[in-house]
Design a protein around this motif. Structure first.
Motif, PDB file in Angstrom:
ATOM      1  N   MET A 106      26.100  -6.211  14.447  1.00  0.00           N
ATOM      2  CA  MET A 106      25.721  -6.823  15.715  1.00  0.00           C
ATOM      3  C   MET A 106      24.363  -7.503  15.558  1.00  0.00           C
ATOM      4  O   MET A 106      23.469  -6.978  14.892  1.00  0.00           O
ATOM      5  CB  MET A 106      25.647  -5.774  16.818  1.00  0.00           C
ATOM      6  CG  MET A 106      26.997  -5.387  17.331  1.00  0.00           C
ATOM      7  SD  MET A 106      26.923  -4.432  18.849  1.00  0.00           S
ATOM      8  CE  MET A 106      25.512  -3.425  18.647  1.00  0.00           C
ATOM      9  N   GLY A 107      24.252  -8.688  16.169  1.00  0.00           N
ATOM     10  CA  GLY A 107      23.005  -9.431  16.122  1.00  0.00           C
ATOM     11  C   GLY A 107      22.879 -10.332  14.910  1.00  0.00           C
ATOM     12  O   GLY A 107      21.944 -11.122  14.825  1.00  0.00           O
ATOM     13  N   ARG A 108      23.797 -10.249  13.988  1.00  0.00           N
ATOM     14  CA  ARG A 108      23.745 -11.087  12.792  1.00  0.00           C
ATOM     15  C   ARG A 108      24.671 -12.288  12.961  1.00  0.00           C
ATOM     16  O   ARG A 108      25.737 -12.190  13.556  1.00  0.00           O
ATOM     17  CB  ARG A 108      24.164 -10.281  11.573  1.00  0.00           C
ATOM     18  CG  ARG A 108      24.087 -11.100  10.317  1.00  0.00           C
ATOM     19  CD  ARG A 108      24.214 -10.278   9.084  1.00  0.00           C
ATOM     20  NE  ARG A 108      24.212 -11.191   7.949  1.00  0.00           N
ATOM     21  CZ  ARG A 108      24.612 -10.878   6.761  1.00  0.00           C
ATOM     22  NH1 ARG A 108      25.049  -9.670   6.508  1.00  0.00           N
ATOM     23  NH2 ARG A 108      24.587 -11.762   5.799  1.00  0.00           N
ATOM     24  N   GLY A 109      24.253 -13.425  12.424  1.00  0.00           N
ATOM     25  CA  GLY A 109      25.051 -14.637  12.494  1.00  0.00           C
ATOM     26  C   GLY A 109      25.945 -14.793  11.273  1.00  0.00           C
ATOM     27  O   GLY A 109      25.533 -14.482  10.151  1.00  0.00           O
ATOM     28  N   TYR A 110      27.153 -15.263  11.501  1.00  0.00           N
ATOM     29  CA  TYR A 110      28.135 -15.496  10.439  1.00  0.00           C
ATOM     30  C   TYR A 110      28.755 -16.868  10.650  1.00  0.00           C
ATOM     31  O   TYR A 110      28.960 -17.302  11.782  1.00  0.00           O
ATOM     32  CB  TYR A 110      29.249 -14.446  10.476  1.00  0.00           C
ATOM     33  CG  TYR A 110      28.768 -13.044  10.243  1.00  0.00           C
ATOM     34  CD1 TYR A 110      28.668 -12.520   8.969  1.00  0.00           C
ATOM     35  CD2 TYR A 110      28.410 -12.231  11.311  1.00  0.00           C
ATOM     36  CE1 TYR A 110      28.224 -11.223   8.750  1.00  0.00           C
ATOM     37  CE2 TYR A 110      27.971 -10.933  11.119  1.00  0.00           C
ATOM     38  CZ  TYR A 110      27.873 -10.440   9.829  1.00  0.00           C
ATOM     39  OH  TYR A 110      27.427  -9.157   9.631  1.00  0.00           O
ATOM     40  N   SER A 111      29.102 -17.533   9.553  1.00  0.00           N
ATOM     41  CA  SER A 111      29.799 -18.811   9.674  1.00  0.00           C
ATOM     42  C   SER A 111      31.216 -18.550  10.177  1.00  0.00           C
ATOM     43  O   SER A 111      31.763 -17.447  10.004  1.00  0.00           O
ATOM     44  CB  SER A 111      29.845 -19.539   8.328  1.00  0.00           C
ATOM     45  OG  SER A 111      30.749 -18.896   7.449  1.00  0.00           O
ATOM     46  N   SER A 112      31.809 -19.553  10.784  1.00  0.00           N
ATOM     47  CA  SER A 112      33.183 -19.409  11.270  1.00  0.00           C
ATOM     48  C   SER A 112      34.133 -19.110  10.113  1.00  0.00           C
ATOM     49  O   SER A 112      35.082 -18.336  10.276  1.00  0.00           O
ATOM     50  CB  SER A 112      33.620 -20.686  11.994  1.00  0.00           C
ATOM     51  OG  SER A 112      32.838 -20.869  13.147  1.00  0.00           O
ATOM     52  N   LEU A 113      33.867 -19.688   8.955  1.00  0.00           N
ATOM     53  CA  LEU A 113      34.701 -19.420   7.789  1.00  0.00           C
ATOM     54  C   LEU A 113      34.603 -17.943   7.388  1.00  0.00           C
ATOM     55  O   LEU A 113      35.622 -17.299   7.113  1.00  0.00           O
ATOM     56  CB  LEU A 113      34.298 -20.315   6.616  1.00  0.00           C
ATOM     57  CG  LEU A 113      35.128 -20.166   5.348  1.00  0.00           C
ATOM     58  CD1 LEU A 113      36.593 -20.486   5.614  1.00  0.00           C
ATOM     59  CD2 LEU A 113      34.577 -21.067   4.253  1.00  0.00           C
ATOM     60  N   ASP A 114      33.389 -17.396   7.384  1.00  0.00           N
ATOM     61  CA  ASP A 114      33.220 -15.972   7.074  1.00  0.00           C
ATOM     62  C   ASP A 114      33.924 -15.091   8.103  1.00  0.00           C
ATOM     63  O   ASP A 114      34.527 -14.072   7.750  1.00  0.00           O
ATOM     64  CB  ASP A 114      31.740 -15.599   6.995  1.00  0.00           C
ATOM     65  CG  ASP A 114      31.057 -16.151   5.756  1.00  0.00           C
ATOM     66  OD1 ASP A 114      31.763 -16.487   4.779  1.00  0.00           O
ATOM     67  OD2 ASP A 114      29.813 -16.251   5.770  1.00  0.00           O
ATOM     68  N   LEU A 115      33.858 -15.483   9.375  1.00  0.00           N
ATOM     69  CA  LEU A 115      34.539 -14.713  10.418  1.00  0.00           C
ATOM     70  C   LEU A 115      36.059 -14.779  10.249  1.00  0.00           C
ATOM     71  O   LEU A 115      36.761 -13.784  10.447  1.00  0.00           O
ATOM     72  CB  LEU A 115      34.127 -15.199  11.803  1.00  0.00           C
ATOM     73  CG  LEU A 115      32.687 -14.884  12.203  1.00  0.00           C
ATOM     74  CD1 LEU A 115      32.331 -15.600  13.502  1.00  0.00           C
ATOM     75  CD2 LEU A 115      32.465 -13.380  12.346  1.00  0.00           C
TER      76      LEU A 115
END
Length: 75
Positions: free
Chosen positions: A44-53
């Protein structure tokens, strides 16, 4: 049925022309809606690229990724 739901979610997100390098932050709301499934590796609170998601959702069966992608796609 969970795998079918995630496959359908991926199809909907891709149909919305989501930018794969867009960064989305995993929120407490994502955690709230993803309860009851497998333990999430997304912090939580960390950003991920849409590809990683997408990878986390399809290969890791991560439920937090589903809600975060839906938000990123404007759903």
């Amino acid at each position: 049925i969970a795998s079918i739901s995630k496959t359908f979610a991926a199809m909907v997100v891709m149909d919305r022309k989501l930018v794969l390098d867009k960064i989305t932050t995993v929120t407490e709301e994502d955690q709230k809606y993803a309860r009851g499934g497998a333990k999430s590796r997304l912090l939580m609170g960390r950003g991920y690229s849409s590809l990683d998601l997408l990878h986390a959702m399809m290969m890791g069966s991560d439920n937090r990724a589903v809600t975060a992608l839906g938000r990123a796609a404007g759903l």
